[in-house]
Design a protein around this motif. Structure first.
Motif, PDB file in Angstrom:
ATOM      1  N   TYR A 146      -3.789   2.929 -12.680  1.00  0.00           N
ATOM      2  CA  TYR A 146      -2.629   3.463 -13.405  1.00  0.00           C
ATOM      3  C   TYR A 146      -2.969   3.676 -14.878  1.00  0.00           C
ATOM      4  O   TYR A 146      -2.708   4.738 -15.443  1.00  0.00           O
ATOM      5  N   ARG A 188      -6.458  -3.568  -8.801  1.00  0.00           N
ATOM      6  CA  ARG A 188      -6.954  -2.218  -8.521  1.00  0.00           C
ATOM      7  C   ARG A 188      -5.916  -1.165  -8.940  1.00  0.00           C
ATOM      8  O   ARG A 188      -6.245  -0.163  -9.590  1.00  0.00           O
ATOM      9  N   ASN A 189      -4.654  -1.409  -8.598  1.00  0.00           N
ATOM     10  CA  ASN A 189      -3.612  -0.423  -8.889  1.00  0.00           C
ATOM     11  C   ASN A 189      -3.337  -0.308 -10.385  1.00  0.00           C
ATOM     12  O   ASN A 189      -3.147   0.798 -10.907  1.00  0.00           O
ATOM     13  N   LYS A 190      -3.303  -1.448 -11.081  1.00  0.00           N
ATOM     14  CA  LYS A 190      -3.035  -1.380 -12.519  1.00  0.00           C
ATOM     15  C   LYS A 190      -4.191  -0.693 -13.241  1.00  0.00           C
ATOM     16  O   LYS A 190      -3.972   0.106 -14.166  1.00  0.00           O
ATOM     17  N   THR A 200       2.363  -0.701  -9.244  1.00  0.00           N
ATOM     18  CA  THR A 200       1.421  -0.787 -10.357  1.00  0.00           C
ATOM     19  C   THR A 200       0.936  -2.214 -10.548  1.00  0.00           C
ATOM     20  O   THR A 200      -0.217  -2.444 -10.913  1.00  0.00           O
ATOM     21  N   ARG A 209      -5.082  -6.105  -4.819  1.00  0.00           N
ATOM     22  CA  ARG A 209      -4.426  -4.801  -4.850  1.00  0.00           C
ATOM     23  C   ARG A 209      -3.823  -4.526  -6.227  1.00  0.00           C
ATOM     24  O   ARG A 209      -3.904  -3.415  -6.746  1.00  0.00           O
ATOM     25  N   ASP A 230       0.835  -1.213   0.000  1.00  0.00           N
ATOM     26  CA  ASP A 230       0.000   0.000   0.000  1.00  0.00           C
ATOM     27  C   ASP A 230       0.861   1.251   0.000  1.00  0.00           C
ATOM     28  O   ASP A 230       0.559   2.229  -0.688  1.00  0.00           O
ATOM     29  N   GLY A 273       2.447   1.511  -3.480  1.00  0.00           N
ATOM     30  CA  GLY A 273       1.494   1.640  -4.576  1.00  0.00           C
ATOM     31  C   GLY A 273       1.983   0.990  -5.858  1.00  0.00           C
ATOM     32  O   GLY A 273       1.891   1.573  -6.944  1.00  0.00           O
TER      33      GLY A 273
END
Length: 485
Positions: A396, A391-393, A351, A388, A346, A349
């Motif tokens: 991005y 969600r992050n990719k 990607t 995670r 977290d 972060g």
């Protein structure tokens, strides 16, 4: 029987580079080379005399895939000899050879001898009757079993290098092989041997040759790039110094860096990668966010080192793509340890997170560790990390919607398909910041594989990202890479 060879490459980019070089050697010897995936539904083909499987052994799952691939090839090509090489062939030679008499096992540290296989096999093919069992036996006697020149060190580690890429669109060069680390879970250092590096002048020569040949991007890769120590005149240089040499002695080619250790990322490294010809795409070998687990793994950095490295990369590059590897369920990993890993993910972060459960490798210290984490718990921790990552990719890629990015065109992976817009053709491209786009090319000729282009990112394919598909975003071809200037 025609001289044909089918390549199946499993695992890392190093294997892909080595397979490309071997494929070129076969082509020079008159073989027709193919490298697409072999489907279980495909009909058997008795006209192919040879298959080559370049294997991976990083996890149990990888070795299981190796065995499935070998058995599938034996079934689909009943008249073929199957040459098995790579890390699994180094670690499990006897078990793989016992699968079938048509198999010749070439241990991974002898992989460079693939260059000699075409000549041996071609002589047998040219005879009236080709016997795959006899071919496998001859290869074992004349190529595979000869002892290494130096025990524990890959033989001719940089022989398998090529400027011609038949099985992939983007060029890559292996600058380092093997590892002197002592990670308690890793068998690759045993499979690939001690760390060796390609001389700096030779790296520059090979990259310049790629540039002259029209390659627009090259990935620099190795087992452990942080251990690069290449001869440079009368002394040696590290990876950062090599990168500076390459930038100074080339003109246009763009550099992408494969997996790196957080320890490599210092002020000098960040100053160097801030150059516009270094892709804003980094992959960190992290493995855990818990200092206790990192120590048990034998890693040489702390979680705070990872945080500092990520912050430094984000200072050096504008919104870079930063991915990492994480092992979940390492022996002794408690809920508190995993919560520290989740907190690190977290805080950084990432990607994307390549998360996978701990896989005990025979012969490694960690295989004998107590406090084994139940498989169901490890699987749930992987699920949380991948949630995670998805969600992050997605976020991005969404942050680049409408943005024009420099990219390199990929070979079309399937026949061109007409969309609802009859003037639009689909092809693929990878942006410098590693967004894999499916491109709608309306009213324009598709670019050549490897060509530098400009792509406007449209939107993420959320379902594909969740499935782990490679092509994860929609894009539009804008023109040449100059359109991003």
């Amino acid at each position: 029987m025609d001289a044909c060879v089918v390549f199946q490459t499993l695992g890392c980019r190093l294997n892909k580079i080595e397979s490309e070089s071997a494929a070129e050697a076969f082509s020079r010897s008159g073989f027709a080379v193919s490298g697409g995936p072999v489907s279980a539904a495909a009909p058997a083909n008795a006209a192919v005399p040879l298959c080559v499987v370049n294997t991976c052994a990083v996890t149990q799952k990888a070795e299981q895939k190796t065995r499935r691939t070998i058995r599938l090839l034996l079934e689909k090509y009943p008249a073929a000899t199957v040459v098995v090489t790579g890390c699994s062939a180094e670690l499990s030679a006897a078990a793989l050879g016992a699968i079938d008499r048509r198999i010749a096992v070439l241990p991974g540290q002898r992989k460079s001898r693939l260059e000699t296989v075409p000549r041996v096999v071609k002589k047998l093919i040219d005879r009236k009757h080709f016997d795959p069992v006899a071919c496998a036996s001859m290869l074992m006697e004349t190529v595979c079993r000869a002892p290494l020149l130096r025990a524990g060190v890959a033989e001719n580690a940089f022989l398998l290098s090529t400027g011609t890429f038949r099985l992939q669109s983007r060029a890559a060069i292996k600058i380092q092989d093997g590892c002197n680390g002592a990670c308690t879970y890793c068998a690759i250092r045993t499979a690939r041997g001690q760390a060796v590096s390609l001389a700096a002048d030779e790296v520059v020569r090979r990259v310049r040759a790629l540039e002259r040949a029209g390659q627009t991007e090259v990935t620099l890769t190795g087992v452990n790039i942080a251990q690069y120590r290449g001869a440079c005149g009368e002394t040696y240089c590290g990876f950062t110094e090599l990168l500076r040499m390459l930038l100074d002695q080339t003109e246009r080619i763009v550099f992408r860096i494969s997996s790196i250790s957080p320890r490599l990322i210092d002020d000098n490294f960040c100053a160097t990668v801030s150059h516009e010809r270094i892709c804003p795409h980094f992959h960190l070998s992290v493995q855990s966010g818990s200092d206790a687990v990192l120590m048990a793994m034998g890693r040489s950095y702390t979680a705070q080192d990872v945080v500092r490295a990520v912050r430094a990369l984000r200072t050096a590059k504008d919104n870079p793509y930063i991915a990492c590897d994480i092992i979940a369920g390492f022996p002794g990993e408690t809920e508190r340890h995993f919560s520290e890993t989740a907190a690190l993910a977290d805080a950084c972060g990432f990607t994307w997170i390549h998360a996978f459960p701990f896989s005990p490798r025979p012969g490694t210290p960690a295989a004998a560790f107590h406090d084994v984490v139940p498989a169901a718990i490890a699987k749930e921790r992987v699920r949380q990390l991948l949630s995670r990552a998805v969600r992050n990719k997605t976020a991005y890629i969404s942050s680049y919607e409408g943005t024009v990015c420099p990219a390199v065109a990929e070979a079309v992976r399937r026949p061109s398909i007409l969309t609802t817009d009859s003037d639009s053709i689909l092809f693929h491209a990878v942006t410098d910041n590693f967004i894999h786009c499916e491109i709608r090319c309306a009213g324009m000729e598709p670019p050549r594989p490897g060509e530098r282009i400009a792509v406007q990112v449209e939107k993420p394919f959320i379902d594909r990202i969740a499935r782990g598909d490679e092509w994860e975003a929609a894009g539009v071809l804008v023109g040449s890479a100059a359109a991003t200037a």
